[in-house]
Design a protein around this motif. Structure first.
Motif, PDB file in Angstrom:
ATOM      1  N   THR B  44       2.577 -35.896  40.100  1.00  0.00           N
ATOM      2  CA  THR B  44       2.151 -35.619  41.807  1.00  0.00           C
ATOM      3  C   THR B  44       1.874 -37.567  42.193  1.00  0.00           C
ATOM      4  N   ILE B  61       1.739 -38.114  50.359  1.00  0.00           N
ATOM      5  CA  ILE B  61       1.093 -37.312  48.775  1.00  0.00           C
ATOM      6  C   ILE B  61       1.981 -36.237  48.736  1.00  0.00           C
ATOM      7  N   VAL B  63       3.502 -33.543  44.985  1.00  0.00           N
ATOM      8  CA  VAL B  63       4.082 -33.061  44.178  1.00  0.00           C
ATOM      9  C   VAL B  63       5.050 -32.117  43.643  1.00  0.00           C
ATOM     10  N   TYR B  79       6.596 -30.399  47.536  1.00  0.00           N
ATOM     11  CA  TYR B  79       5.916 -30.076  48.787  1.00  0.00           C
ATOM     12  C   TYR B  79       5.642 -31.493  48.504  1.00  0.00           C
TER      13      TYR B  79
END
Lengths: 252, 236
Positions: B44, B61, B63, B79
């Protein structure tokens, strides 16, 4: 620590879900298109007649001048000196006679006032009048062409300072290079604009699903300025679709 | 450790010098990595991309999950949620515009296909991604990347170079009469050189310089970046 990863993933997915909402605007694949026709309106003119009168001493019993109207109801104005016993009315056929009583002592301004009153008594629907010294200025209320007046037997100066002209509008035709405005959703101000091509056609591309308003500007009949909105609403309900608008007919 | 920080400070100082140029950008990111099992890596990352003058051009942000299906081949899923300064705030009155990216890829350790412990690592990655924006067209992109790095197992420093090509499958979109025409095209090249430094089994940083050459405009960028990575179960 596994929980950190887990919650980070959940957080990211939450952002994802909250930001997927689409709304009217750019970034889509649909199309709105339409066509603009225009009619060129030529604004006409009022007829303006200036009558410069003489003093009463320069008039004779029975002198007359003629004034016309656009509707064909025409008049002659004859001067009647009541000290004369003979009939001074010229009795013109096809016209209505209006007597103006005068004396040889009347000043030119008095004659102008009497002429003004006589004209208003029968032609106030057709003309506005204005007195200016020895001048009576007639302005037609409508934009019309009127047969010219004549001083006939008087020594008045009667001039048509502005020839009347009727309003006119051309037949509608395609309108190239006309600006067309697009408003997203329920907005009040336009978000993008385009111009019509040589065929009067226009289109807005890459739009998302949603409601839109399209408008063009037409001539305001009161002010004569290009400020009247001609508007159509349209809704895009699916991607990669085409929404055809009705033809815009504007006056310019 | 002290030497490492010294070098980092030296590099960051040079960034501020190059930052006078309007095409110099800075990327900074921090990531947490977790390996639940030997073959699976989940990472992450939070990233900030700064334009010249320190203005945020993008924040995100993401992942990533990478799984080694067998020795030289690794598959991944991706993602990313990101935000940009909203160019259409007149529509929705929001300061930031959001975007979501989903992707999947496969990475091949080329030399390890034939050699057990090659001195050099050459990795080829193929990735597909689709990113949706609120007021922009979706970006559907195929990325191909090749990375070369030495296999210095006992060295804390590891340099690397890589090149990546972006092909947008919906680069052009226009209407031809009643038909929507969508065509693809080359979008971007990224040429990167950098160095990684491993503090210990859990922490490492990566410094890089990247040249982004855009095929769709002339606004090429030179990027200096720093990434800090923390590995949760660093003993694996």
């Amino acid at each position: 620590m596994k929980k950190i990863i887990f919650f980070s993933s959940i957080l990211a997915l939450t952002f994802s879900m909250s930001s997927c909402e689409k709304m009217a605007g750019p970034g889509g694949s649909s199309l709105i298109r339409g066509h603009v026709n225009g009619s060129n309106q030529h604004t006409g003119k009022s007829e303006i007649v200036q009558i410069t009168v003489t003093r009463g001493i320069e008039l004779e019993h029975g002198d007359y001048f003629i004034l016309n109207q656009a509707n064909g109801s025409n008049f002659y104005f004859w001067f009647n000196n009541t000290t004369w016993v003979s009939d001074g009315d010229p009795h013109l056929m096809g016209r209505t006679g209006v007597p103006i009583i005068f004396t040889y002592n009347d000043a030119d301004t008095t004659i102008a006032r009497k002429v003004n009153d006589a004209i208003l008594s029968v032609m106030s629907n057709s003309f506005d009048t204005q007195l200016n010294g020895d001048m009576v200025i007639l302005t037609s209320k409508a934009h019309v062409a009127i047969p010219d007046p004549d001083d006939v037997t008087t020594s008045f100066l009667i001039d048509v300072s502005q020839q009347g002209q009727a309003d006119d509008m051309d037949a509608p035709s395609v309108l190239p290079d006309e600006k067309v405005y697009l408003v997203y959703g329920d907005g009040e101000y336009y978000n993008e604009s385009t111009r019509t091509g040589g065929t009067g056609d226009f289109q807005f591309e890459n739009l998302q699903i949603g409601k839109y308003k399209v408008y063009v500007l037409s001539m305001d009949s009161v002010t004569g300025n290009m400020t009247q909105k001609i508007e159509q609403s349209v809704e895009i309900t699916k991607d990669e679709s085409i929404q055809e608008l009705s033809t815009f007919n504007i006056v310019y | 450790m002290i030497r490492a920080f010294g070098i980092v400070i030296m590099l960051l100082s040079s960034l501020s010098f190059f930052g006078q140029n309007s095409n110099i950008h800075h990327w900074a990111s921090g990531s947490i990595q977790h390996n639940p099992i030997d073959k699976l890596k989940i990472e992450t990352e939070i990233q900030y991309r700064l334009n010249n003058g320190g203005v945020i051009g993008q924040r995100s942000i993401s992942v990533d999950a990478q799984y080694q299906i067998f020795k030289p081949i690794q598959v991944s899923a991706h993602y990313r949620f990101s935000q940009f300064p909203n160019q259409h705030s007149d529509i929705n009155h929001e300061q930031w515009a959001n975007a979501n990216r989903w992707g999947a890829g496969v990475e091949w350790a080329v030399l390890e296909t034939w050699m057990k412990k090659p001195l050099l690592s050459i990795n080829y990655r193929l990735q597909w991604q689709s990113e949706s924006y609120l007021f922009l067209r979706n970006k559907n992109i195929i990325r191909q990347r090749i990375q070369i790095a030495p296999n210095w197992k006992k060295q804390k420093w590891t340099p690397f170079i890589q090149s990546e090509w972006f092909y947008r499958t919906n680069q052009n979109q226009y209407w031809l009469a009643d038909d929507l025409v969508i065509t693809g095209g080359s979008r971007e090249w990224r040429h990167t050189g950098g160095i990684g430094y491993k503090f210990n089994n859990q922490q490492k940083i990566q410094l890089f310089a990247m040249y982004r050459k855009f095929e769709i405009n002339k606004n090429d960028q030179l990027i200096f970046g720093l990434n800090y990575n923390y590995k949760i179960n660093g003993r694996r």
